[in-house]
Design a protein around this motif. Sequence first.
Motif, PDB file in Angstrom:
ATOM      1  N   HIS A  80      15.489 -89.203 -56.441  1.00  0.00           N
ATOM      2  CA  HIS A  80      14.164 -88.835 -55.970  1.00  0.00           C
ATOM      3  C   HIS A  80      13.565 -89.808 -55.037  1.00  0.00           C
ATOM      4  CE1 HIS A  80      15.029 -85.768 -59.016  1.00  0.00           C
ATOM      5  NE2 HIS A  80      15.035 -86.655 -59.791  1.00  0.00           N
ATOM      6  N   TYR A  81      13.252 -89.500 -53.851  1.00  0.00           N
ATOM      7  CA  TYR A  81      12.528 -90.306 -52.686  1.00  0.00           C
ATOM      8  C   TYR A  81      13.033 -91.596 -52.485  1.00  0.00           C
ATOM      9  CZ  TYR A  81       8.918 -86.794 -54.216  1.00  0.00           C
ATOM     10  OH  TYR A  81       8.404 -85.718 -54.520  1.00  0.00           O
TER      11      TYR A  81
ATOM     12  N   LYS B 254      12.625 -87.246 -63.607  1.00  0.00           N
ATOM     13  CA  LYS B 254      11.648 -85.870 -63.127  1.00  0.00           C
ATOM     14  C   LYS B 254      10.304 -86.504 -63.254  1.00  0.00           C
ATOM     15  CE  LYS B 254      14.705 -81.880 -62.977  1.00  0.00           C
ATOM     16  NZ  LYS B 254      14.740 -80.723 -63.501  1.00  0.00           N
TER      17      LYS B 254
ATOM     18  N   LYS C   7       9.378 -88.828 -60.855  1.00  0.00           N
ATOM     19  CA  LYS C   7       9.378 -88.309 -59.484  1.00  0.00           C
ATOM     20  C   LYS C   7       7.938 -87.576 -59.160  1.00  0.00           C
ATOM     21  CE  LYS C   7      10.929 -84.041 -57.558  1.00  0.00           C
ATOM     22  NZ  LYS C   7      11.756 -82.664 -57.721  1.00  0.00           N
TER      23      LYS C   7
END
Length: 370
Positions: free
Chosen positions: A22-23, A29, A32
Amino acid sequence: MSNTTEIPTTCSICRRNAKGYHYDVISCKGCKTFFRRMSLINFQGKCDLNNQCFDLTKANEPYLRCRACRYRKCLDVGMNQKAIQIPERNQTFGVIETMTKNTIDALVYLEEKLEKFRLSADNPHWQAVSDLELYLNNGSNLGLADKFGPTFENSVHESFEPKNSLPSSLKAVQNNKLNHCPTKKIWTLCNLLTTVEYLKTFNYFKDLSALDKLILARHVILIGKNLHISNYSFSKKFTGCLNIETDAQRERHYPVAFMLMAPLIRSQIQPIEYILLKAICCCNPAVPNLSQKAQSTLARERGQFVSILFDYCQRSGKNGPGRFAELIGIFSVMEKQQRMQKDMYMLYFAPHLTPDVKIQIKFLHDIMDS
């Protein structure tokens, strides 16, 4: 998703199980979502615990509740802000939708106009104001502030303290006589009219039927008036309310008139928080006897104002959800204050009204007898 074949295992920020890239960083999550939210609000918070909440050489687990350290850890491990689709920025409110910014700007401008109207030299008296239903369907009177100019200076900060004798307003009622002094404003009337003018500015209110307007107004006018005056007094750094009239029942009426001041002082409510709280309380879909159409309209409007207030609390740099809950908690005080004021009116004031006087103050009686 970054172009890499490495299999995610452990979150680079919090050490919990990772769910992917993520990124540009292996992360869960939760981290994120946290990074995205903090980036969007341009978070500038500081750690209160020596900036070591995510130093795992000194602790077994990171302190996830410290947003400052968690956000810095996200940046340190390489999370890429450019990978986030960021809306247009605004210097005052961080990243905020144009509609939200326009709503807040409009409410701030409206509050300035209302205060100018309330403190204008226009000095209405009870006999000059029609009944509530007719007044609700008349056009706006906010332009009277420009026509009459500012009020007489010595009355702006006049504060009425409880006395040992009956107040002049009650004496006048007992004598079947309502006096009007051209150099002394009837603050009760002016404050109520200000809230009515506030309601009349909203498009959702204009779209309601005449009956729904009356039902809603009778429930929210007193609440809006109390909040407006209490915030005005708080902004002037008074511990009691300015521009109100209190009666002789010190042990009953005086504490009730000022009971909203305590939560405003305790929370140190900010101007934008106040205007959003006021907008929320004035579009209440839970008012009994409203039509289904009115309930749907008011629920939609209130939802928008609630969302804006929550977003504003999130961007305040403090505990956003906690701050939001603290502000929403003030509603219970406002509802209780209104119920007590209406009960006291019916118990201590209404019994003294002659038929002639009741007609003359029908505007007030329509609000209080509900």
